[in-house]
Write an enzyme that holds these catalytic residues in place. Structure first.
Site, PDB file in Angstrom:
ATOM      1  N   ASN A 106      -6.528   6.512   4.603  1.00 29.51           N
ATOM      2  CA  ASN A 106      -7.883   7.007   4.329  1.00 29.51           C
ATOM      3  C   ASN A 106      -8.073   8.470   4.715  1.00 29.51           C
ATOM      4  O   ASN A 106      -9.159   9.015   4.543  1.00 29.51           O
ATOM      5  CB  ASN A 106      -8.931   6.119   5.015  1.00 29.51           C
ATOM      6  CG  ASN A 106      -8.772   6.077   6.520  1.00 29.51           C
ATOM      7  OD1 ASN A 106      -7.743   6.485   7.050  1.00 29.51           O
ATOM      8  ND2 ASN A 106      -9.774   5.586   7.212  1.00 29.51           N
ATOM      9  N   ASN A 131      -8.761   4.019  -0.991  1.00 30.33           N
ATOM     10  CA  ASN A 131      -9.184   4.955   0.055  1.00 30.33           C
ATOM     11  C   ASN A 131      -8.370   6.241   0.086  1.00 30.33           C
ATOM     12  O   ASN A 131      -8.896   7.302   0.424  1.00 30.33           O
ATOM     13  CB  ASN A 131      -9.135   4.279   1.431  1.00 30.33           C
ATOM     14  CG  ASN A 131     -10.250   3.272   1.605  1.00 30.33           C
ATOM     15  OD1 ASN A 131     -11.316   3.417   1.012  1.00 30.33           O
ATOM     16  ND2 ASN A 131     -10.013   2.246   2.402  1.00 30.33           N
ATOM     17  N   PHE A 191      -3.133   8.362   8.283  1.00 32.75           N
ATOM     18  CA  PHE A 191      -3.372   7.047   7.694  1.00 32.75           C
ATOM     19  C   PHE A 191      -3.929   7.236   6.292  1.00 32.75           C
ATOM     20  O   PHE A 191      -4.408   8.308   5.920  1.00 32.75           O
ATOM     21  CB  PHE A 191      -4.271   6.190   8.592  1.00 32.75           C
ATOM     22  CG  PHE A 191      -3.487   5.521   9.680  1.00 32.75           C
ATOM     23  CD1 PHE A 191      -2.831   4.324   9.437  1.00 32.75           C
ATOM     24  CD2 PHE A 191      -3.351   6.121  10.923  1.00 32.75           C
ATOM     25  CE1 PHE A 191      -2.060   3.721  10.423  1.00 32.75           C
ATOM     26  CE2 PHE A 191      -2.589   5.532  11.916  1.00 32.75           C
ATOM     27  CZ  PHE A 191      -1.942   4.324  11.665  1.00 32.75           C
ATOM     28  N   HIS A 244       0.825  -1.214   0.000  1.00 39.53           N
ATOM     29  CA  HIS A 244       0.000   0.000   0.000  1.00 39.53           C
ATOM     30  C   HIS A 244       0.859   1.265   0.000  1.00 39.53           C
ATOM     31  O   HIS A 244       0.368   2.347  -0.320  1.00 39.53           O
ATOM     32  CB  HIS A 244      -0.916  -0.017   1.228  1.00 39.53           C
ATOM     33  CG  HIS A 244      -2.311   0.455   0.972  1.00 39.53           C
ATOM     34  ND1 HIS A 244      -2.830   0.682  -0.285  1.00 39.53           N
ATOM     35  CD2 HIS A 244      -3.319   0.753   1.837  1.00 39.53           C
ATOM     36  CE1 HIS A 244      -4.090   1.092  -0.174  1.00 39.53           C
ATOM     37  NE2 HIS A 244      -4.408   1.146   1.090  1.00 39.53           N
TER      38      HIS A 244
END
Length: 196
Positions: A71, A117, A69, A23
């Site tokens: 999102n 996200n 983070f 990610h």
């Protein structure tokens, strides 16, 4: 290319436990670009991220890796863009891409979030403006949507990581082309690249 890119963002989750997860592939591009230009990224609390500034082909380019983070990535991007009066169409966001194989990367202008996200929050925090550039770093797909969360938060095996690193390195070289010669020339080079 009508607008120069003034901000390159690498999407990531913060902390050492996430540093080498798939990610965070977008952040690897920003880290490599900073390394090539001998710039240290510094924590900037007012921008909720690690920031730096380089010159590429005589053009000022700000670097950002959000320390929120994933999102909440848009919070950092919007804060820096507002402060420096950078428009969405002057921003490029580097991110991991499930729909491309490891060793492949592609530039894209505009579009939706595709379930990512970090992109979803970026679009939202930029006032639902989708006109920013994307640098999509292929990480492959685990095969089933129920496996995606564990897959993106997992670390790639060594051989796969070599492909990811090669694509990130080539992306850095192609960013120079994009800034100097425009999107289509950069796409011609990057989109024919595939690490083996």
């Amino acid at each position: 290319m009508t607008q120069p890119i003034k901000l390159l963002v690498g999407l990531a989750n913060p902390g050492p436990e996430y540093a080498k997860t798939r990610h965070n592939a977008g952040a690897w591009v920003v880290e490599e670009l900073a390394r090539v230009h001998n710039v240290t990224l510094k924590n900037e609390p007012k921008f909720f991220g690690l920031t730096g500034r380089i010159m590429v082909n005589g053009q000022d380019l700000r670097l950002l890796i959000p320390t929120t983070f994933m999102n909440l990535s848009g919070k950092a991007i919007a804060a820096l863009a507002k402060f420096y009066q950078i428009k969405p169409e002057e921003i490029m966001v580097a991110h991991d891409e499930l729909d491309l194989l490891p060793g492949v990367a592609k530039f894209k202008k505009g579009g939706g979030h595709g379930g990512h996200n970090g992109l979803r929050d970026t679009i939202s925090k930029l006032g639902n403006n989708k006109d920013f550039y994307r640098l999509r770093i292929g990480i492959g797909h685990p095969g089933h949507k129920d496996k995606v969360a564990g897959f993106v938060l997992g670390k790639a095996p060594a051989k796969e990581q070599e492909l990811l690193d090669a694509a990130a390195d080539e992306s850095v070289r192609c960013l120079d082309i994009l800034i100097k010669d425009g999107l289509s020339k950069a796409q011609n080079r990057l989109h024919t690249f595939k690490a083996e």
